[in-house]
Design a protein around this motif. Sequence first.
Motif, mmCIF file in Angstrom:
data_model
loop_
_atom_site.group_PDB
_atom_site.id
_atom_site.type_symbol
_atom_site.label_atom_id
_atom_site.label_comp_id
_atom_site.label_asym_id
_atom_site.label_seq_id
_atom_site.Cartn_x
_atom_site.Cartn_y
_atom_site.Cartn_z
ATOM 1 N N LEU A 27 64.806 7.476 20.013
ATOM 2 C CA LEU A 27 64.873 6.118 20.551
ATOM 3 C C LEU A 27 65.487 5.127 19.566
ATOM 4 N N ASP A 28 65.573 5.535 18.317
ATOM 5 C CA ASP A 28 65.963 4.631 17.240
ATOM 6 C C ASP A 28 67.436 4.794 16.914
ATOM 7 N N GLU B 263 71.419 3.244 18.759
ATOM 8 C CA GLU B 263 72.140 2.026 19.132
ATOM 9 C C GLU B 263 71.338 1.140 20.071
ATOM 10 N N ASN B 264 70.448 1.717 20.853
ATOM 11 C CA ASN B 264 69.660 0.964 21.825
ATOM 12 C C ASN B 264 68.184 1.005 21.463
ATOM 13 N N VAL B 265 67.852 0.422 20.318
ATOM 14 C CA VAL B 265 66.467 0.368 19.857
ATOM 15 C C VAL B 265 65.638 -0.390 20.900
ATOM 16 N N PRO B 266 64.434 0.101 21.215
ATOM 17 C CA PRO B 266 63.587 -0.637 22.156
ATOM 18 C C PRO B 266 63.430 -2.102 21.732
ATOM 19 N N SER B 267 63.426 -2.992 22.690
ATOM 20 C CA SER B 267 63.410 -4.428 22.380
ATOM 21 C C SER B 267 62.186 -4.831 21.564
ATOM 22 N N ALA C 293 62.925 -3.864 17.967
ATOM 23 C CA ALA C 293 63.941 -4.755 17.388
ATOM 24 C C ALA C 293 63.343 -6.123 17.083
#
Length: 182
Positions: A52-53, A55-59, A62
């Motif tokens: 999950l870590d 380009e699209n890290v969970p909001s 982040a």
Amino acid sequence: MTNTRVLVLVGSLRADSLNRRIAEKLAELAPAGVEVEIAENLHELPFYNEDLDGENVPSAAAALRDQVTLADRVLAVTPEYNGTMPAVLNNAIDWLSRPYGVGALRGKPFGVIGATPTPYGGKWAHQDTARSAGIAGAVVVEDVTVSQSALEVDVLTDPAVLERLAGAIRTLAEYDADAAAA
């Protein structure tokens, strides 16, 4: 004292937990020029997973990383669950430790305090939290640690306990990494 931002990671998710109330009390006890902010929404962090870590890290992750980056200091306020730190705090530290070598905790002065209804006051959880944060790159300020038993004292009103808590937030805020390294 110049403006110092202390971000608090609360290890209990319960809305009325003693440690959450301690974290809230710290804002009152903080010296002038010290802003205490509680990191909300730790419950929204997914369990750390390197998949999950990217380009699209969970909001939620982040946002927490951004909060820690903007803070001058980080303080964990946590109970002890089964002789160690709660999973929510461990998970937050996992997210803050990445990317390896440059995570948000890297070089950040870090302390840990808390209270539990045990004779030991959560000292094992506090030791584990400090060790984990140190491995994640934080600079653990040992003089901050307060492991307070809540068995025979109201930690939110006892003058001696409140002074220890105030001293912890003051010590963390005043910590000078350059002087400590010299």
